[in-house]
Motif scaffolding. Structure first.
Motif, PDB file in Angstrom:
ATOM      1  N   MET A  96       0.819  -1.177   0.000  1.00  0.00           N
ATOM      2  CA  MET A  96       0.000   0.000   0.000  1.00  0.00           C
ATOM      3  C   MET A  96       0.875   1.258   0.000  1.00  0.00           C
ATOM      4  N   TRP A  97       1.871   1.348   0.866  1.00  0.00           N
ATOM      5  CA  TRP A  97       2.745   2.517   0.912  1.00  0.00           C
ATOM      6  C   TRP A  97       3.995   2.267   0.070  1.00  0.00           C
ATOM      7  N   THR A  98       3.912   2.638  -1.180  1.00  0.00           N
ATOM      8  CA  THR A  98       5.080   2.525  -2.065  1.00  0.00           C
ATOM      9  C   THR A  98       5.970   3.746  -1.837  1.00  0.00           C
ATOM     10  N   ALA A 115      -7.347   5.350  -3.625  1.00  0.00           N
ATOM     11  CA  ALA A 115      -7.142   3.890  -3.571  1.00  0.00           C
ATOM     12  C   ALA A 115      -7.149   3.335  -2.153  1.00  0.00           C
ATOM     13  N   GLY A 116      -8.171   3.708  -1.372  1.00  0.00           N
ATOM     14  CA  GLY A 116      -8.332   3.116  -0.050  1.00  0.00           C
ATOM     15  C   GLY A 116      -7.492   3.719   1.058  1.00  0.00           C
ATOM     16  N   ILE A 160      -2.415   9.831   8.897  1.00  0.00           N
ATOM     17  CA  ILE A 160      -1.923  10.282  10.203  1.00  0.00           C
ATOM     18  C   ILE A 160      -0.933   9.271  10.779  1.00  0.00           C
ATOM     19  N   GLY A 161      -1.254   7.999  10.686  1.00  0.00           N
ATOM     20  CA  GLY A 161      -0.358   6.964  11.193  1.00  0.00           C
ATOM     21  C   GLY A 161       0.987   6.972  10.479  1.00  0.00           C
ATOM     22  N   LYS A 162       0.956   7.100   9.158  1.00  0.00           N
ATOM     23  CA  LYS A 162       2.197   7.103   8.376  1.00  0.00           C
ATOM     24  C   LYS A 162       3.036   8.343   8.713  1.00  0.00           C
TER      25      LYS A 162
END
Length: 148
Positions: free
Chosen positions: A1-3, A29-30, A37-39
């Motif tokens: 998800m986090w590219t 995309a979801g 916030i978490g990232k």
């Protein structure tokens, strides 16, 4: 998800001052606001330089009109109910459908209750309910007048 591309885009949008919700919409995309916030926290990104909200022009609100408080009509207390035998309503004779407003000193023999029909949902008649349930500001003003 986090590219790597998404993380770079997140960092760029964050430093531009976009909110987490706005960044989530851009990434799509979801990706949710909470995911952004978490990232941001996991990456240890510092606070944003300029908030987009502060750049928005504000629409002036309508001027506020002061509340006009009309005084309540004066409380007119009626005489307490007199029973058939000529006595007033006391602890032994008071019923469910009688005003429970106390009159006099409870330790005195003359102590009695109003006894009129109570206001719906209240233990008191209309006059005594208005006396008992005054708005906070009115009580304070009344106490000041009584003190002077």
């Amino acid at each position: 998800m986090w590219t790597d591309e998404r993380v770079d885009q997140l960092k760029s949008l964050w430093t531009e001052g976009l909110s987490a919700s706005q960044i989530a919409r851009v990434l799509g995309a979801g990706v949710t606001r909470n995911a952004v916030i978490g990232k941001v926290h996991r990456l240890g990104l510092a606070g944003r330089a300029v908030s987009v909200r502060s750049d928005r022009s504000r629409v002036p609100s309508a001027p506020r009109m002061p509340r006009i408080h009309l005084p309540e009509p004066p409380v007119i207390e009626e005489e307490p109910v007199t029973l058939e035998d000529g006595s007033f309503v006391n602890v032994m004779t008071i019923g469910d459908r009688m005003c429970r407003w106390p009159i006099g000193d409870p330790s005195a023999e003359e102590f009695h209750f109003c006894g009129r029909n109570p206001k719906s949902g209240s233990p008191y008649c209309e006059a005594h309910a208005r006396k008992a349930y005054q708005p906070h500001q009115l009580r304070r003003d009344h106490k000041r007048r009584m003190a002077s």
